[in-house]
Design an enzyme around this catalytic site. Sequence first.
Site: not given
Ligand SMILES: *Cc1c(COP(=O)(O)O)cnc(C)c1O
Length: 470
Positions: A116
């Site tokens: 993120k």
């Molecule tokens: C947010 C997240 C996901 C999922 O990603 P999306 O964009 O919501 O599909 C997968 N793995 C981790 C470690 C995350 O922080």
Amino acid sequence: MKYLSTRGDAARPRFCDILLEGLAPDGGLYLPERYPRIDDAALTRWRGLSYAELAFEILSLYIDDIPPADLREIVSRTYTAEVFGTPDIVPLTRLDGDRGGLYLEALSNGPTLAFKDMAMQLLGNLFEYELGRRGETLNILGATSGDTGSAAEYAMRGKRGIRVFMLSPHGRMSPFQQAQMFSLQDANIHNLAVEGVFDDCQDIVKAVSADLAFKRDKRIGTVNSINWARLLAQVVYYFAGWLQATTSNEQRVSFTVPSGNFGNVCAGHVARMMGLPIERLVVATNENDVLDEFFRTGRYRVRGSAETHETSSPSMDISKASNFERFVFDLLGRDAQRTKQLFGDDVPRGGFTLDAAEHARVREFGFVSGRSSHADRVETIRTIAQASGVVVDPHTADGLQVAAGLRGPEPMIVLETALPAKFSATIVEALGREPSRPAGLQDIENRPKRFTVMPVSVDAVKQYIAQNTR
Ligand SMILES: *Cc1c(COP(=O)(O)O)cnc(C)c1O
């Protein structure tokens, strides 16, 4: 570039108009009016670029209301080795040489050790720039059970004109995740530990945002995963992954994406629509398999909270996928009426089923899917560590497990979405030892913490915001 709503709203805003927004006024999600096509010459030219230069090339196709020199400066300040730990920003590691090769693309070397950061760090700089240009301020209100909240705080800390009010369930995050957030000492970051569960936090955020007078008066905004700028930032690393895995423009690759709200893999869909030679986009879910069920059957069945499992890959624990409407809109030939019929009023009756012809098209868009379980994750973490010496986190393990069953002759790139240091309990279960931590985070649990405990009360949160935005 102009933007439209998946539900047919007549307005056609530009990038900076939607940068600070969530949903379109009709409740739809924003998408560009068209996807710019990348030709062969551009792909060849991009082979020599740094990550920041590549990001500038891609972003400038979608952003025409920030002067290019400013955009270039923002992007080059964002994607640095200091922030992302390596000059490559998203390096590939080859795990095996079978078929076209299996690769991990590291997206989790940013400040909060999860993918993120890739988008949120850019968002922080774009927000600061745009708010400064308008002479405005913004108070970001959010709820988190882990990765999103910390990524938002590390992106917004110290930014002019921005405050963050982040609600989290008191005592329910992992000690590492809690320490990541609560150890921030920046005056513009407010951690509110709510004496309840994550759903209580989310309900409070919804209630505060539903008070339109309060929202306007206090200039409340969000940074959730439906924000178009976040999705756009993620498109870049699909190009960067393909560029590293190939030597000629004819070569295709597949990506496997550990998925929750469908934000990450939706960026892969956008890259493919732009003409990036992607063979398949593999959606990997955990036990919360809303998306796997959809891609297998055409049925999108939103789960209730009783049916939403708490798993060892918690950032994929979703009951519905908030970005999914974007893909369905494209799948249905951008038919806003039909999209509105399916998603209007927050997916009526808990979901929908596409007809067979509509569902068959998911293959044309490259999509396949699979799911994994806790036992699969533990087994995968163990197998990968033994075979290659690489320790992966449980979310990435979901991806590797699903990818193993769906490999073709082309290279397969699995996106690494977090570092194992964040999820030590599962690593200990799999390997019998603690995961290593990046330098500088050894003592994070012992640092002074800065947070305020709050009852489950909308009024208490409003009062806190009012007192701290004067
Ligand atoms: C947010 C997240 C996901 C999922 O990603 P999306 O964009 O919501 O599909 C997968 N793995 C981790 C470690 C995350 O922080």
